[in-house]
Scaffold this active site. Structure first.
Site, short mmCIF file in Angstrom:
data_model
loop_
_atom_site.label_atom_id
_atom_site.label_comp_id
_atom_site.label_asym_id
_atom_site.label_seq_id
_atom_site.Cartn_x
_atom_site.Cartn_y
_atom_site.Cartn_z
N CYS A 59 -71.00 12.90 21.90
CA CYS A 59 -71.21 13.58 20.63
C CYS A 59 -71.77 12.64 19.58
CB CYS A 59 -69.90 14.19 20.11
SG CYS A 59 -68.60 12.99 19.77
N ARG A 88 -72.67 -0.55 11.73
CA ARG A 88 -73.79 0.35 12.05
C ARG A 88 -74.61 0.75 10.83
NH1 ARG A 88 -72.44 5.97 11.72
NH2 ARG A 88 -70.28 6.38 11.21
N HIS A 107 -77.89 5.81 7.79
CA HIS A 107 -77.94 7.14 7.18
C HIS A 107 -79.35 7.71 7.23
CE1 HIS A 107 -78.90 4.41 3.77
NE2 HIS A 107 -79.79 5.33 3.52
N GLU A 129 -64.36 5.62 21.44
CA GLU A 129 -65.12 4.94 20.40
C GLU A 129 -64.88 3.44 20.39
OE1 GLU A 129 -65.21 7.68 16.60
OE2 GLU A 129 -63.21 7.69 17.52
N ARG A 135 -66.63 18.28 12.81
CA ARG A 135 -66.03 17.28 11.91
C ARG A 135 -65.24 18.03 10.83
NH1 ARG A 135 -71.60 16.11 11.85
NH2 ARG A 135 -72.23 14.38 13.21
N ARG A 149 -62.62 17.96 16.14
CA ARG A 149 -62.09 16.60 15.97
C ARG A 149 -61.11 16.60 14.80
NH1 ARG A 149 -66.19 11.99 14.21
NH2 ARG A 149 -65.89 12.99 12.18
N ASN A 169 -71.89 6.12 18.32
CA ASN A 169 -72.14 5.34 17.10
C ASN A 169 -71.10 4.24 16.94
OD1 ASN A 169 -73.89 7.47 16.88
ND2 ASN A 169 -73.19 8.15 14.87
N ASP A 170 -69.82 4.65 16.93
CA ASP A 170 -68.75 3.65 16.77
C ASP A 170 -68.60 2.79 18.01
OD1 ASP A 170 -67.91 3.92 14.15
OD2 ASP A 170 -66.59 5.60 14.59
#
Length: 907
Positions: free
Chosen positions: A837, A800, A545, A766, A641, A677, A789-790
């Site tokens: 993304c 993560r 974060h 992902e 999102r 998404r 990320n995923d």
């Protein structure tokens, strides 16, 4: 046949939630619970509050054919009258009891008791006693002594599971051949609803009794509510008395920590046969307060010699902190341990003490590009753990306990006020932390400690927060990550109670570089309102974060920089968020170069040096983000999102509500591309109406598109809303689904989009499965977008958000790059777009490599657009391909990064 239950409530949502809570206590238990709730819907489809006697009668009649009796529970007022009238309207003659029990607690108690095969009277009696646990915790009247199990019901007998209030624990008669076993309470949270339900189920109607050592009274295992009033905490010892089979089953639950902790169970105490006491024995026992089995002193001694009880809460804290320290400092946040956990450098100490032979420059992971110079500042002093204090006098406890809810409310209000002045990710994090502060459980449980134990309010909050943290750590995964948030709230409440300054980002007007071990989410969110020009932490990774928000704020940031907290406050440092370096005491020339550096700009057209077009898009999470992206000249939105429309709601938003929310995002990009998404619920975004609350591993569970398996209408409604919003705002909308792993999932999603009138449908890549099936997936979808990320965390099997695993969560990992290359090659072969993304899309260093791997567009936070555009304008398509080939041939993340950089310098 068993007992059926009818729940009568003015609110259907309340009844559904109460039933869900109750049935979770008896997994696999077949207890029929009918709802007679609400009074229908109005013309707009909104629920009408009220009760209807005919619905109650119908619910009773439906249960009559399969139940021996029916218990009716009501919430309030007219619900009682409706239930009474229903007895006259019903057509069946099954025995019915109307319970005066509290609605939620009574329903939970009734379901657990009915699951044991109890009679209607027993189920009703247990429901009526449902407030015993809460009354004991809050010290209301009437209440039971700790460990007594609650007030006695009329006519109860030891054999029936009731207690003879006139007889001591040792004098309660026991069945022939009963055995005794002493077990430690090992789970961090001690006795709460789930363990109590498990014990009640395992014991059934065996007559098993539990006694809290050394001097508690016996409690029937069949009574969940009495077990909740039992008061057993981690480290306590409990005596089990009953038949060998029942004792063995319940002891196994204690040994396993009720499934709430990792590690092998500790050795159990040996089982001792207990002869049934004669009346003379009972009289003797009454006089001496000694048990026919071991005395309380013997039990303690025997436990010490025969088993190793669970650690005390103090031991647990010490062990936890030691373990975290061995891994990576405090492992959770800069304030997660004791007061000494924060690394601060006193005045006069050395500014940097590198290892022998090491250069003065510190190296970490550059996670937010840019360079900045400023003096080092550290987080406000950590709140010290309150010391031991004398117990409060009885006449002061209530007033002191009342201070806690007030302090918690002040903290929640302050966090909400901060959220109101923030936007995007920062606002969401502050709101989430405010919700945690407003949760009544922490305040009420802390206040109960003041009333019961007489500890000062600050000490009570600290201990209760640690107890709740232990529960979260025991759950692991995403729940364990909330420990940092809980500690942040704890420190704020303690600061309010003790009059100390709330810890956090330094409040100073001059620019500074913030250095910390790690930051709690609320601290990171506050960066945007401070004079911080750069951020350096010793922990964290590229997708933590801290990194995500630093990029969103446009602040250069370096994480995983070992030794950073040994830099003395006031030291001038140069932070390079792209190279991942921190240089203390830069030279005058180095300072001048940074000062003279012009900030890049973006004209709204992403392209390479040879003119090759490369659209640069923005990631947004709401209307404010979309407006900021338009002002930053984003060419479109590459990731919208939609979760903001669903979070913090008890029920799914209506189609009309969704349309309004989506139009606010689409409006600034009318006529331009917007990739929406669909709902990515689950994992770290649980929703009560879409995801299960008890998934053991939600990151690998029902999340993303998988929620549509159980809730297909949820997806259908969202697609309808997206199509309506797109038509109203004339945006070029494309829709993609998250967490797709198979071709069948992709094909079904495309069909659903077409049915809703959406022309272009794609999926996110992902999972390694999706990357490896890229050619087959691209054959059925219109485009794909890589969620790096995923994809990185699933490829590397590394959470993560876990600070110790930050180095693994690096998109430069060769395995991740090779999967991206596989997807890019499939896109080229089929002539279909492949976007990125994830956070890697906003990293200027890796952007040329991604282009070389076949990526056709990059989407990022709006603040990253200019730097990525500037970097891409310096390379050609040939350069990108050469850098990608070099990175793919490396064996480690560091080698990949170095190889790509070297390839780009050989032009």
């Amino acid at each position: 046949m068993g007992i059926g239950i009818v729940a009568v409530s003015h609110s259907l949502r309340l009844a559904e939630a109460a039933r869900e809570l109750a049935v979770q206590m008896v997994p696999g238990g077949a207890v029929a619970v009918e709802l007679a709730a609400g009074a229908g819907e109005d013309a707009d489809g909104s629920p009408i509050l009220g009760t209807d006697a005919t619905r109650v009668a119908g619910a009773i009649d439906r249960l009559a054919a399969s139940c021996d009796g029916v218990l009716v529970l009501m919430d309030l007022g007219s619900a009682v009258m409706s239930a009474e009238f229903a007895l006259e309207l019903r057509s069946s003659d099954v025995p019915v009891r109307l319970a005066s029990a509290p609605f939620v607690e009574g329903l939970l108690a009734a379901v657990v008791t009915a699951a044991q095969g109890a009679s209607l009277d027993e189920v009703a009696g247990e429901a009526d006693d449902a407030l015993v646990a809460k009354a004991a915790q809050l010290q209301d009247e009437p209440q039971a002594p700790a460990g007594s199990g609650g007030p006695e019901r009329e006519g109860s007998t030891p054999e029936a599971g009731g207690l003879d209030a006139s007889a001591p624990a040792s004098a309660v008669s026991r069945p022939e051949g009963a055995v005794v076993r002493v077990v430690p309470v090992r789970n961090p949270a001690g006795m709460h609803a789930r363990p109590a339900a498990m014990i009640a189920q395992a014991a059934g109607n065996s007559g098993l009794l539990l006694r809290l050592l050394p001097d508690g009274d016996p409690v029937p295992a069949s009574s969940m509510m009495r077990l909740l009033a039992f008061g057993a905490r981690r480290g306590d010892e409990v005596e089990l008395v009953g038949s060998p089979g029942a004792v063995e089953r319940v002891a196994a639950l204690f040994d396993d920590g009720f499934g709430e902790m990792d590690g092998a169970p500790e050795p159990a105490v040996s089982v001792l046969p207990l002869p049934r006491p004669s009346s003379e024995d009972a009289r003797s026992a009454t006089e001496t307060r000694s048990s026919p089995g071991p005395s309380s002193e013997d039990a303690r001694s025997g436990t010490e010699t025969r088993s190793s009880p669970g650690p005390s809460s103090e031991d647990a804290r010490s062990a936890t902190e030691t373990k975290r320290g061995d891994l990576a400092g405090d492992g959770v946040s800069s304030r997660s341990g004791s007061a000494g956990a924060r690394s601060t450098t006193p005045e006069g100490s050395a500014r940097v003490v590198p290892e022998e032979g090491a250069p003065g420059i510190l190296r970490g992971l550059g996670v937010s590009p840019g360079r900045a110079i400023g003096p080092v500042a550290q987080l406000g002093a950590a709140i010290a753990e309150p010391g031991a204090a004398e117990r409060l006098p009885d006449d002061e406890r209530e007033a002191q306990a009342a201070r806690i809810p007030s302090a918690a409310a002040d903290v929640a209000a302050a966090l909400r006020a901060a959220a109101a002045h923030a936007d995007g990710e920062a606002a969401q994090i502050l709101e989430a932390t405010a919700l945690l502060a407003a949760d009544p459980e922490l305040a009420s449980a802390s206040a109960a400690r003041v009333r019961t134990d007489g500890v000062p309010p600050a000490r009570a909050v600290w201990d209760e927060a640690e107890a709740q943290s232990a529960v979260l750590r025991g759950l692991g995964g995403r729940m364990a990550e909330r420990v940092a948030d809980l500690h942040s709230v704890r420190d704020r409440i303690v600061a309010r109670l003790t009059g100390h300054e709330i810890p956090g980002i330094p409040d100073r007007a001059d620019p500074f570089v913030l250095v910390a071990r790690d930051l709690a989410p609320a601290e990171t969110a506050a960066l945007g309102r401070s004079a911080c020009v750069a951020l350096v932490t010793e922990e964290g990774g590229p997708t933590s974060h801290t990194a995500i928000l630093a990029r969103a704020l446009g602040i250069p940031a370096v994480v995983a920089a070992a030794g950073a907290t040994r830099i003395a406050a006031g030291t001038i440092v140069l932070v390079d968020g792209e190279a991942g370096t921190v240089l203390p005491d830069p030279s005058a020339a180095q300072r001048g170069a940074v000062v003279d550096e012009e900030a890049p700009t973006f004209d709204g057209a992403g392209a390479l040096a040879d003119g090759t077009r490369l659209p640069l898009l923005a990631n947004v999470g709401g209307a404010a983000d979309a407006r900021a992206a338009a002002e930053a000249h984003a060419e479109g939105i590459g990731l919208f999102r939609t979760e903001f429309c669903f979070l913090d709601r008890a029920a799914e938003p209506t189609v009309a509500e969704q349309v309004d929310a989506y139009r606010g995002v689409l409006a600034p990009f009318a006529g331009r591309k917007v990739v929406v998404r669909t709902l990515d619920a689950g994992s770290d975004k649980p929703l009560p109406f879409a995801t299960a609350a008890d998934e053991e591993n939600p990151a690998l569970g029902v999340r993303g598109l998988r929620t549509a398996w159980a809730h297909p209408a949820l997806l259908a409604h969202q697609l309808t809303a997206i199509a309506e919003a797109a038509a109203a705002e004339r945006a070029e909308v494309e829709v993609m689904a998250p967490m797709v792993a198979t071709v069948d999932e992709a094909r079904d999603f495309v069909a659903a989009c077409r049915a809703a009138g959406i022309a272009r449908a794609g999926i996110m890549i992902e999972t390694p499965s999706a990357a490896l099936l890229a050619a087959e997936l691209l054959a059925v979808v219109d485009f794909v977008s890589l969620g790096t990320n995923d994809l990185t965390q699933y490829t590397m099997a590394a959470d993560r958000l876990s600070a110790p695993l930050g180095a693994l969560n690096d998109p430069w990992q060769p395995a991740v790059l090779r999967l991206i290359g596989t997807v890019g090659a499939a896109g080229r072969a089929l002539g279909k777009p492949v976007g990125v993304c994830g956070e890697a899309g906003g990293d200027p260093a890796i952007a040329p490599v991604l282009v070389g791997l076949g990526v056709t567009s990059l989407s990022m936070t709006a603040r990253s657009l200019a730097r990525v555009a500037a970097r891409l304008r310096t390379v050609t398509a040939e350069d990108c391909a050469r850098a990608a080939t070099a990175a793919l041939g490396a064996g480690t993340a560091a080698e990949s990064r170095a190889a790509a950089a070297a390839a780009l310098t050989r032009r």
